[in-house]
Design an enzyme around this catalytic site. Sequence first.
Site, PDB file in Angstrom:
ATOM      1  CG  ASN A 183      60.570  35.454 -13.235  1.00  0.00           C
ATOM      2  OD1 ASN A 183      60.888  35.530 -14.402  1.00  0.00           O
ATOM      3  ND2 ASN A 183      60.455  34.314 -12.596  1.00  0.00           N
ATOM      4  CG  ASP A 184      65.217  33.820 -12.894  1.00  0.00           C
ATOM      5  OD1 ASP A 184      64.041  33.679 -13.286  1.00  0.00           O
ATOM      6  OD2 ASP A 184      65.911  32.864 -12.487  1.00  0.00           O
ATOM      7  CB  CYS A 253      54.720  22.021 -14.324  1.00  0.00           C
ATOM      8  SG  CYS A 253      53.606  22.528 -13.000  1.00  0.00           S
ATOM      9  CD  GLU A 255      60.501  24.540 -13.299  1.00  0.00           C
ATOM     10  OE1 GLU A 255      60.584  24.178 -12.112  1.00  0.00           O
ATOM     11  OE2 GLU A 255      60.388  25.726 -13.650  1.00  0.00           O
TER      12      GLU A 255
END
Length: 394
Positions: A183-184, A253, A255
């Site tokens: 994952n970045d 979420c 995000e």
Amino acid sequence: MLPLRQQVFDCIRSQGQLSRIDVAKRLEVSPASVSTQVADLLGAGLLQEVEVPRDPSSRGRPPVALEVRPEAGYVAGIKLSDLVHTGVIVDFSGRPVAEASLPRTSLRTDLDLLVEEADALLVRLLSEAGMKRSDIAALGVGVPGMVDHARGVALWSPIIRGIDLPLASLMSDHLGLPVYVDNDANLLTLAELWYGAGRALPDFAVVTLEYGVGMGLVMDHRLYRGAHSVGMEIGHTKVQLDGALCRCGQRGCLEAYVSDYALVREASVALDLHRTASGSAQVMLESLYDQAKAGNEAARTIFRRAGRFLAAGLANVINLFDPSLVILSGARMKYDYLYAEDVLTEVREMTVNKGRTLPRIEINAWGDLVWARGAATLALEAQTAARCAGEAAA
């Protein structure tokens, strides 16, 4: 517990230069044990001795320190993204020797095309460095979404069509290199651990703000991924039941209230700003920010609301993990409304602070290439572990 040989190597690598006696003190082992491991690492070409400045009043031989030998090998790192892929080649000490980028035309694509784009970017990197593909020992790849690092599988990513995709093995077959995937946000955290603000800390958290929201966590000097390599998904923790639709398909979420696409969604409704063929999400964000700075109350309300949700997310991180430091990182750090003093005040107010010292919150707006450097560090970490273990076996 890591083998002593790798502990010695990592200790020297993390400090840049270190004497044998200082390594022994830091690792709390005998100088003789360190000398044995150092001799093997020198023989393998992984370390080298360097003279260091000494007190003018002292006599005898100049003091000698140890450092990683840069020419011991080279690895590459690529950060796959929605708009621009970035890449870097680093030597064995982690120093960048070449960098490149590759613009994209679509936000989401098939895996085969993504692999071809990664290959094209690697070709650019090799040309920039004047190297052949055989000069690269391994490739690290960062991708947004949920990644099973141990298996090299992209379980879900907002930039790739499909689920449970064997990203590492497909890239390795296509590129002819060992490939390691994560994952970045984990890789940005790895860069902070090796080169940045977390270098001297046993534990810290990194929260990233880009097109999405990510998190990485270091515990006892090591990256923590969770039991199945898919932990720390702060962007998909729920802050509003039955709330806004997130790109993961669920609602409420974090995000969906803080990320780029959340701000763009709000701007398109409140300010009548709409994406066109010539107006990207980035252009809309810049316009939204400019209007907020100019005093547009609707624009300021959008950032203020996003900041409050971000404050709740950061408070949850502190309440759950009690890190010594929280680092806010990513391209969106230039939007200071997201970390203005009133936002940080709300973080403190929402954190359980009875009888405890709250962690520092630092802003670290690294450039795009730090993500790729973190990806290269993933490959470097795997290579050093393998080569240290190989020398131990020999």
